[in-house]
Each structure stands twice: as structure tokens, then as C-alpha cells.
Design an enzyme around this catalytic site. Structure first.
Site, short mmCIF file in Angstrom:
data_model
loop_
_atom_site.label_atom_id
_atom_site.label_comp_id
_atom_site.label_asym_id
_atom_site.label_seq_id
_atom_site.Cartn_x
_atom_site.Cartn_y
_atom_site.Cartn_z
CB THR A 75 -6.61 8.48 6.97
OG1 THR A 75 -5.68 9.13 7.87
CG2 THR A 75 -6.88 9.41 5.80
N GLY A 102 -8.00 3.85 10.53
CA GLY A 102 -8.65 2.58 10.21
C GLY A 102 -8.69 2.23 8.74
CB THR A 103 -7.14 3.64 5.69
OG1 THR A 103 -5.85 3.79 6.31
CG2 THR A 103 -7.82 5.00 5.64
N GLY A 104 -6.37 0.82 6.89
CA GLY A 104 -5.82 -0.51 6.65
C GLY A 104 -6.75 -1.61 7.10
CB CYS A 105 -8.85 -2.01 10.14
SG CYS A 105 -7.58 -1.69 11.38
CE LYS A 149 -1.96 -1.43 3.75
NZ LYS A 149 -2.82 -1.70 4.91
#
Length: 406
Positions: free
Chosen positions: A226, A228-231, A172
Site C-alpha cells: 500500500t 503510495g496509495t495517497g499519491c 480517507k
């Protein structure tokens, strides 16, 4: 089918990331979320104030309870809590034959550490079980144990992990400077070599063993919301895979979900705020979604729909066209001389068109990319009504020309 997603991750008391973001994502995408909580955190938009790992035996008990009774179609792993839990979870999941998406959480958006060195060292076994691993740039560097100072080095690191653990790797680019982040040219374009850089775009690239590359790029959204974008991304991918999508398709649609949730963020907190999962309702999911109508326009049409309570999101200088958004996310356009048309958004437009052609339906025109960034195919129903099947992603509600006041 309602896909059953087991999320193994930590809790976020502020509701922006962790289990809370995972549940919201899976639910909004039409899945059933189950949880095995690995850690309890006290955190908000400003940072993590406290972390309490859940004993490994309790994590395993949660996994067993869900699998034995409800069953599972895909697993998402996030914050793992401790090295002991990482090893125990890997042991338990080794016997399950379901897709696993592993988001190797190490640091919160605020910069607070969520995994110690021993826990990170234990990630290897989880990566060997995973269908897909989704590291951001700092996590990718930690996983290979060296700084990654160039675009080429990051690509090499992603390929290294994919080869070593025989899993797909989604590297990412959101944590990178825009000038050094974009390795892709067109969304969803498959490449048999690492994609070339495209400065000023934020991008992700996917490598699948032995050497298959897919890349996506889009402008960075100017937002502090932003957390929690990865979760969210990993849970959305897991839901797509559980529904039968291949990994590249699941990644592509999950990226759209994340971008829309950032656009729809409520603006809570003084730091890195939560995203707006609750507002992403009609843009992704199975089947054809009725989410847009076009009607003929009269001189008073714009005022009429504003009075009804719709939000105008697009206009034109000559006043021949306007688009509105209704509560719940459906959109309606009025256009001078337009033929009334019902719009159905499809997750894979070309596949949907091929299926309908095989069933005997005749199209007025087959899928074509439009200047307004929609891909459209048109046909007429048995009563003579106009129907458009299309894909637009975030551009239905958030085109670059969306009105600033909206």
C-alpha cells in the site's frame, strides 16, 4: 485531448510513492505527467533513510518551465519539502486558473515524517487555492490541530476544513480500523448530510461546500503493498478533473484505480511494497474500452484457453461458465449457449447510453444492475452482433469469487 498534469512533489527512490507513483498513475490514465521535484528521498519499502529538500527557487523554476511551454490542465501537490517552498509555491500558483488537488503529505506509509511543524502550518494557503484536499485520518487530525476519536469528529473536521478554505475535502479512511472507518452506503451515492456509519468497510467521504456529501465504501484489501496509495489517488483524481470530470466522478474512478493497483501489486520488498500501476490498463479512461468478450462454450474450452496462456479467474460448480484474463488485462468468458458478445466498459455508463440514444441508437435493454456486480446495457450492431456497454470497476478482474490460485 491528452490532459497535462503538473505534479509538485518529492521523489521516492524506491518507486512506490511520490513523483514516481504520480508519473505512473498519470501515464496509465492517458495523461502527460510533468514534475516539479520538491525533495529527494532515499527510501524503500522499509522506510525513509534520508531526505534532501530542493531549494524553493529550483522548485519554482521547474513549475515555470512546464507552464510557459507545455501548459497545464491540472496540478497535483504532494510532499512539499519545506515551509519556504510551500509559501513560494502558493504564491506562484495563485495566478494560475487550473484545478489543484492537494495531498497534504506528512508521514510516509512506513511511519517516517515527511513534513515538519512549520511546513504543516504553511499548508493553509495551499488549501485555500485547492479544488480538493485529500487528507488521511492522521493528516486530517493534524490539519485541525486536535485528536479525532470518533466518526462524527472526523466528519466535523472535514466539514470544518472545507468551510474554512472553501475547498472540497476527501477524508480517507484507509488508516482507520475497519469498524470505525466507513461512513458510506453505496459507491458514488450523493448525500446532503454526512453518511451514516457502516461497520467493517473501509470508506472515504467527500464534503463539498456548503454541505454536499458523497461516500464510497468497499472491503479492505488484505495487502501490505500500500506504499503510495495517497499519491496515486490524488494524481488519478487530478487526471480525471483535467479530463473534464466533476470532483465526485474523478474521486470514484480514482478509487477504482487505486484498488486495482493494490490487487495487482508485484509483492516487492520486505515492508510496505509498491502497488502495480503498470497492470491497470483497460479499466479506466476516456471513451468505451473493449476489454471483455463472451463466446460460446464447448466441453474442451477451458483447457483450450489455459493452453493459450490465459489465466482462469472464474469458474462455476456446474462448469457452464468460465472467465479468463489475458496478458495486458483483457478478459474473455466462455459460457454454454452464449451469444458472442463484445463488451465495452464506460466510465459513465448512463451518460454514454443517453448520448447514444440521442444519436438515434436503440437499446435492447437500458442500464441495469446485475447479480455479478456489473451494470449493463445491451444493444445490437448493424450486422446483428451483440454489444454490451457496462461498468464493473474492480469486479471485472477481481470479483469476490476470483479463483484463489489466480
Amino acid at each position: 485531448m491528452t490532459p497535462r498534469i503538473l505534479v509538485i512533489a518529492g521523489s521516492d527512490s524506491g518507486g512506490g510513492a511520490g513523483i514516481q507513483a504520480d508519473i505512473k498513475t498519470v501515464t496509465m490514465l492517458g495523461g502527460h505527467a510533468m514534475t516539479a521535484v520538491t525533495a529527494i528521498t532515499a527510501q524503500n519499502t522499509l522506510g525513509v533513510q534520508a531526505v534532501m529538500p530542493v531549494p524553493a527557487a529550483m522548485v519554482l523554476a521547474q513549475i515555470d518551465a512546464c507552464v510557459a511551454d507545455i501548459g497545464v490542465d491540472a496540478i497535483k501537490i504532494g510532499m512539499i519539502g519545506s515551509a519556504e517552498t510551500a509559501q513560494a509555491v502558493a504564491e506562484r500558483l495563485a495566478g494560475l486558473r487550473v484545478p489543484i488537488v492537494f495531498d497534504p503529505v506528512m508521514v510516509a506509509t512506513s511511519g517516517d515524517a515527511l513534513a515538519d511543524a512549520d511546513t504543516i502550518a504553511a499548508f493553509g494557503r495551499l488549501m485555500r487555492l485547492a479544488t480538493l484536499v485529500t487528507p488521511n485520518a492522521p493528516e486530517l487530525s493534524a490539519l485541525v490541530g486536535r485528536p479525532l476519536d470518533s466518526h462524527a469528529e472526523r466528519q466535523k473536521a472535514a466539514k470544518e476544513i472545507a468551510t474554512r478554505h472553501q475547498c472540497a475535502v476527501l477524508a480517507k479512511g484507509g488508516h482507520l480500523d475497519p469498524a470505525d472507518s466507513a461512513p458510506a452506503d453505496t459507491a458514488g451515492a450523493m448525500r446532503l448530510r454526512p453518511p451514516a456509519p457502516a461497520p467493517a468497510l473501509i470508506a472515504d467521504w467527500l464534503v463539498m461546500p456548503p454541505d454536499e456529501w458523497h461516500g464510497w465504501s468497499a472491503p479492505r484489501i488484505d495487502s501490505a503493498s500500500t506504499h503510495g496509495t495517497g499519491c496515486t489517488l490524488a494524481s488519478a483524481i487530478a487526471t480525471g478533473i483535467a479530463r473534464g470530470q466533476d470532483v465526485p466522478t474523478a474521486v470514484e474512478q480514482a478509487r477504482v484505480f487505486v484498488r486495482l493497483a493494490i490487487h495487482d501489486a508485484p509483492g516487492f520488498g520486505a515492508g510496505h511494497g509498491p502497488m502495480g500501476h503498470q497492470a491497470v490498463r483497460l479499466d479506466l479512461g476516456p471513451g468505451a474500452r473493449l476489454n471483455q468478450l463472451t463466446l460460446p462454450m464447448a466441453p474442451a474450452s477451458e483447457r483450450f484457453y489455459r493452453l493459450l496462456g490465459l489465466t482462469q479467474i472464474v469458474d462455476t460448480p456446474d462448469g457452464h461458465y468460465a472467465r479468463f484474463e489475458a496478458a495486458g488485462g483483457a478478459t474473455l468468458s466462455v459460457e454454454q449457449g452464449a451469444r458472442p458478445t463484445a463488451f465495452f466498459e464506460c466510465g459513465d455508463l448512463d451518460a454514454q447510453v443517453a448520448r447514444l440514444q440521442a444519436a438515434g441508437l436503440v437499446f435492447d435493454h437500458l442500464p441495469v444492475d446485475q447479480d455479478w456486480r456489473w451494470r449493463e446495457a445491451r444493444l445490437t450492431d448493424p450486422a446483428g452482433n451483440a454489444v454490451c456497454l457496462y461498468q464493473a470497476g474492480e469486479h471485472r478482474r477481481y470479483p469476490p469469487w476470483r479463483l484463489p490460485a489466480a
